[in-house]
Write an enzyme that holds these catalytic residues in place. Structure first.
Site, PDB file in Angstrom:
ATOM      1  N   ARG A 342      42.224  -1.183   7.438  1.00  0.00           N
ATOM      2  CA  ARG A 342      42.931  -2.454   7.277  1.00  0.00           C
ATOM      3  C   ARG A 342      42.523  -3.108   5.971  1.00  0.00           C
ATOM      4  NH1 ARG A 342      42.425  -6.804  11.415  1.00  0.00           N
ATOM      5  NH2 ARG A 342      40.215  -6.348  11.152  1.00  0.00           N
ATOM      6  N   SER A 406      32.299   1.194   8.764  1.00  0.00           N
ATOM      7  CA  SER A 406      31.681   1.326  10.089  1.00  0.00           C
ATOM      8  C   SER A 406      30.972   2.657  10.278  1.00  0.00           C
ATOM      9  CB  SER A 406      32.739   1.153  11.162  1.00  0.00           C
ATOM     10  OG  SER A 406      33.513   0.023  10.882  1.00  0.00           O
ATOM     11  N   ASP A 460      30.496  -2.793  10.664  1.00  0.00           N
ATOM     12  CA  ASP A 460      31.403  -3.558  11.537  1.00  0.00           C
ATOM     13  C   ASP A 460      30.650  -4.396  12.570  1.00  0.00           C
ATOM     14  OD1 ASP A 460      30.597  -1.244  12.791  1.00  0.00           O
ATOM     15  OD2 ASP A 460      32.545  -0.799  13.687  1.00  0.00           O
TER      16      ASP A 460
HETATM   17 MG    MG Z   1      36.455  -1.386  14.360  1.00  0.00          MG
END
Ligand code: MG
Ligand code: ADP
Length: 719
Positions: A342, A406, A460
Site C-alpha cells: 500500500r 513487515s 508493522d
Molecule cells: Mg500488515
C-alpha cells in the site's frame, strides 16, 4: 462369563426405522402398531432445543401413545373409551394408545357388545358370565371375526365359546362392531402419521416429498384389513407425499443390532479423530510452559552474549517515543505486508483540530515478483509509488516518507534497516543482509523521475503500536496476527544491552515468529506442523509463526484432512485432486467454516466450492479440525503475549499492570473466535495484568507516518 459391551439402548420404533432404513435409504419414520403404538422420525437438530448443536438430524421417539392425556382428544373419546381407561392399569394415561393398540381393541369390542346385549339389541338381551369378564375378547378374536369369507363362521364360534347363543343377525352385527373399532384405530393412526409426514416435508421445504415409513407390530401385520385402510387414509390426508410403507421383517431386534453397528462404527471413528486432534489440545500447564520458554527467549535476545544466537531476535527499532500531539505535516507512507503493498498520503494536523487524514492505494505483489530478484521487487515498489503520486497529482512534491516493512530488520538507526531474512511468502534474491532503505533509494535513482526523503523504516508491529498510542498513551505493545505473527513493545533502555545508553525506553521488535527455531517447542509440534514447515519457503524457520498465523493455519488443516482421508474417516477415503493442491485451503475458509451463524449445508457448499465433495458427516469433522487448529493458534499467541505483558509488569516493578495492546491483522479481525480465545488465554496466564486490546484501524500505514513525523520533529530539534 460373557464379555458384553453395551453400546446402545434403542426404542422399538427406532429399531424398526433402522431395520427398514438398511433396505431403503428413504426410511425416516418408524411406526409400531401392536400391543402398543408409537412412532419415531428424523428431526432437524436445530429444532431440538433439548440437545446441543444445530447440525444434522436426530431420531426423535415421539411416545405418541400419550397424546390426549391433557384432554386434547376428549371430544373424540366415547363412554367405552372412558370405561376401558378406568379399568386399566394406568387410568388417565396413554389415552391415544388405548384407542388404537391391540392390547385394548378386544376389550373395547367387549364393552360395546355388553351394552348392546343389556339394551336387548343382541343375544335376545342375554348376557353370559364370560361376556361380563374383562379380557375375554382379545385382538386375535377381533381379527378372526373380521376375516373375509370365514369371518362369519369364526364369529359364531367365538361367541358360542363365550356361552352366548348368537343368531345369524347377531353375528353380522358383532362383525360390524369389530370393523368400526378397528377402522377407527387405523384412521387415528393415519391422522397422527400424516402430522409427522407433513412436518418432515416442511422441514425439508419441499412441495412434494418421497419418503418411507418402516412399520412393525402385530395389529398391523395380522389384522386382515388394517394395513390397507391405514395406507389409504394416509395417502388421502397427505396427497403431496409419496409414501412407501415398508414392513419390518425381523423387526426391532435387527434394528437394535443396526443401531449398535452404526454406534460402533462412529465410536471407532470418534476415537481415531480424537487421537488425530489430541496433539492440538494444549493443557494449561503446557501453555504456561510455552509462556515461560518465550520469556526466556525474550531475555536471550536482549543480552549481549546470547543475542547473536537468539531465535527471538529482539531487534532495536530506534523508536524511542510515542507521538506527543505536536506532529504535523504531509507524509508518504509505504506498507509492505505479507500480501499487499500500500502507498499512503497521510495528512497530520496538530493542536486543537488534531486529526489524521489518509489517502491510499493498494497494489498486489505478483508471486513472480515476491520470489524474483531484489531489483525487480524494488523497481515494482517504485513503479507503484509513481502510480500513486500521479494518481494524487503530487508528483513533484518531495515528501518525508516512512516505510513499513513487515520483515525482520536489524536497525542501526531509524532510517537504516538490514533485512535479516525473508519470512511469509517472500523470497526475492540479493536482499538478505542488505539495507532496505538503500535498496529503495537506489530503485528511485534508477527510475530517475522523482525524489523522496526516506526518514524511517518501521516494522508493522511498531506502526500499529504508534497508531494506537496516538489515541491511548497506555499502549506500549503492538501485535500483528495476519499473514505472519509478531509483537513489539517498549523496553527499558537499561535492559537493551546491545544499544548504548540506559535512559528512557526503546521499542523492541521481538520477531517472535522465530520462537522455537532452536527446537524448544518441538514437544508440541505435530507431524502436520512439520509437513507444513517442510513444504514452506523457509524450512526450519519461523516455527512459532507457522503454528499461529494466517499464512499457515489453512495449510495445517489441509494436512490433517489428508491424513484423516487416508485413515478412511473423510471424503469416503478418496484424496481428491484439489485436496492435494498446496494452499487451496486458505485461512479465510477457517473463518467462514467456524462461523456460528453458518448452517451445515453452507459449510458443505464451501467445501464443494473447493472441490471437496463432502457429506454432512464430513462437514462436521472438517469444522472440528478447523476449530482445533485455530484454537491452538490463538492459545499459543496468548501464551506468548502473556510472557510480554508479564515482563513489562516486572520491568515496572508493580503488583498489578494496566496496559493496552494495539492489534492489527486480518486473522485477529475476521476470525470468529481467534481474538476471544487470545484474550482469555492472556487473562489466564497473566492474571496480574489488566490487558486492553485496541484494534488499530489502518494501523501500519498511519503508524509509519506518525513515526516519520516524530523522527522529523526530533531531527529538526537536533539541527
Ligand atoms: Mg500488515
Ligand atoms: P498482512 O499480514 O499480509 O499485512 P493482513 O493482516 O490483512 O495482511 O493478513 C492477511 C492474511 O490474513 C492472509 O494472508 C490470510 O492468511 C489471512 N486471512 C485473510 N482473510 C481471512 C479471514 N477471513 N479470516 C482469517 N484470516 C484471513
Amino acid at each position: 462369563d460373557v464379555d458384553v459391551d453395551v453400546l446402545a439402548l434403542v426404542n422399538d420404533t427406532v429399531g424398526t426405522m433402522m431395520t427398514c432404513g438398511y433396505d431403503d435409504q428413504h426410511c425416516e419414520v418408524g411406526l409400531i402398531i401392536g400391543t402398543g403404538t408409537n412412532a419415531c422420525y428424523m428431526e432437524e437438530m436445530r429444532h431440538i432445543d433439548l440437545v446441543e448443536g444445530d447440525e444434522g438430524r436426530m431420531c426423535i421417539n415421539t411416545e405418541w401413545g400419550a397424546f390426549g392425556d391433557d384432554g386434547a382428544l376428549d371430544d373424540l373419546r366415547t363412554e367405552f373409551d372412558r370405561e376401558l381407561d378406568l379399568g386399566s392399569l394406568n387410568p388417565g394415561k396413554q389415552l391415544f394408545e388405548k384407542m388404537i393398540s391391540s392390547l385394548y381393541l378386544g376389550e373395547l369390542v367387549r364393552l360395546i357388545l355388553l351394552k348392546m346385549a343389556k339394551e336387548g339389541l343382541l343375544f335376545n338381551g342375554k348376557v353370559s358370565t364370560a361376556l361380563l369378564t374383562k379380557g375375554k375378547i382379545e385382538m386375535k378374536h377381533v381379527s378372526a371375526m373380521e376375516k373375509y369369507k370365514e369371518g362369519l363362521s369364526n364369529t359364531k364360534e367365538i361367541l358360542t365359546e363365550l356361552n352366548l347363543f348368537p343368531s345369524e343377525e347377531d353375528c353380522i352385527a358383532v362383525q360390524h362392531v369389530c370393523t368400526i373399532v378397528s377402522f377407527r384405530s387405523a384412521n387415528l393412526c393415519a391422522a397422527a402419521l400424516a402430522a409427522i409426514l407433513t412436518r418432515l416435508r416442511e422441514n425439508k421445504k419441499l412441495l412434494r416429498m418421497r419418503t418411507t415409513v418402516g412399520i412393525d407390530g402385530g395389529l398391523y401385520k395380522t389384522h386382515p384389513q388394517y394395513a390397507k385402510r391405514l395406507h389409504k387414509v394416509v395417502r388421502r390426508l397427505v396427497p403431496n407425499c409419496d409414501v412407501r410403507f415398508l414392513l419390518s421383517v425381523s423387526g426391532s431386534g435387527k434394528g437394535a443390532a443396526m443401531v449398535t453397528a452404526v454406534a460402533y462404527r462412529l465410536a471407532a471413528q470418534r476415537k481415531q479423530i480424537d487421537a488425530t486432534l489430541a496433539p492440538f489440545l494444549l493443557s494449561l500447564e503446557t501453555l504456561r510452559e510455552v509462556r515461560n520458554k518465550m520469556r526466556t527467549e525474550l531475555e536471550y535476545g536482549l543480552k549481549r552474549e546470547t543475542q547473536a544466537s537468539a531465535t527471538v531476535k529482539m531487534l532495536p527499532t530506534y523508536v524511542c517515543g510515542t507521538p506527543d500531539g505536536t506532529e504535523k505535516g504531509n507524509f508518504l507512507a509505504l506498507d509492505l505486508g505479507g500480501t499487499n503493498f500500500r502507498v499512503l498520503l497521510v495528512k497530520i494536523r496538530s493542536g486543537r483540530r488534531r486529526s489524521v487524514q489518509m489517502y491510499n492505494k493498494i497494489f498486489a505483489i505478483p508471486l513472480e515478483i515476491m520470489q524474483g530478484t531484489g531489483e525487480e521487487l524494488f523497481d515494482h515498489i517504485v513503479q507503484c509509488i509513481a502510480d500513486f503520486l500521479e494518481y494524487m497529482g503530487i508528483k513533484g512534491a518531495r515528501l518525508p516518507l516512512g516505510f513499513t516493512f513487515s520483515f525482520p530488520c536489524r536497525q542501526a538507526s531509524i532510517d537504516k534497516g538490514t533485512l535479516v531474512g525473508w519470512t511469509k511468502g517472500f523470497k526475492a534474491t540479493d536482499c538478505e543482509g542488505e539495507d532496505v532503505v538503500d535498496m529503495l533509494r537506489e530503485a528511485i535513482r534508477r527510475r530517475n523521475e522523482f525524489d523522496l526523503d526516506i526518514v524511517a523504516v518501521v516494522n508493522d508491529t511498531v506502526g500499529t503500536m504508534m497508531t494506537c498510542g496516538y489515541e491511548d498513551p497506555n499502549c506500549e505493545i503492538g501485535l500483528i496476527a495476519g499473514t505472519g505473527s509478531n509483537v513489539c513493545y517498549m523496553e527499558d533502555m537499561k535492559n537493551i544491552e546491545i544499544v548504548e545508553g540506559n535512559e528512557g525506553k526503546m521499542c523492541i521488535n521481538t520477531e517472535w515468529g522465530g520462537f522455537g527455531d532452536n527446537g524448544c517447542i518441538d514437544n508440541i509440534r505435530t507431524k502436520y506442523d512439520k509437513e507444513v514447515d517442510e513444504g514452506s519457503l523457509n524450512p526450519g524457520k519461523q516455527r512459532y509463526e507457522k503454528m499461529t498465523s494466517g499464512m499457515y493455519l489453512g495449510e495445517i488443516v489441509r494436512q490433517i484432512l489428508i491424513d484423516l482421508t487416508k485413515q478412511g474417516l473423510l471424503f469416503r477415503g478418496q484424496i481428491s485432486e484439489s485436496l492435494r493442491k498446496r494452499g487451496i485451503f486458505e485461512t479465510k475458509f477457517l473463518s467462514q467454516i467456524e462461523s456460528d451463524r453458518l448452517a451445515l449445508l453452507q459449510v458443505r457448499r464451501i467445501l464443494q466450492q473447493l472441490g471437496l465433495d463432502s457429506t454432512c458427516e464430513d462437514s462436521i469433522i472438517v469444522k472440528e479440525v478447523c476449530g482445533a487448529v485455530s484454537k491452538r493458534a490463538a492459545q499459543l499467541c496468548g501464551a506468548g503475549l502473556a510472557a510480554v505483558v508479564e515482563k513489562k509488569r516486572e520491568n515496572q516493578g508493580v503488583e498489578y499492570l494496566r496496559i493496552t495492546v494495539g492489534v492489527d491483522g486480518t486473522l485477529y479481525k475476521l476470525h470468529p473466535h481467534f481474538s476471544r480465545i487470545l484474550r482469555e488465554t492472556v487473562k489466564e496466564l497473566a492474571p496480574q495484568c489488566d490487558v486492553t486490546f485496541m484494534l488499530s484501524e489502518d494501523g501500519s500505514g498511519k503508524g509509519a507516518a506518525l513515526i516519520t513525523a516524530v523522527a522529523k520533529r526530533l531531527h529538526n530539534v537536533g539541527q
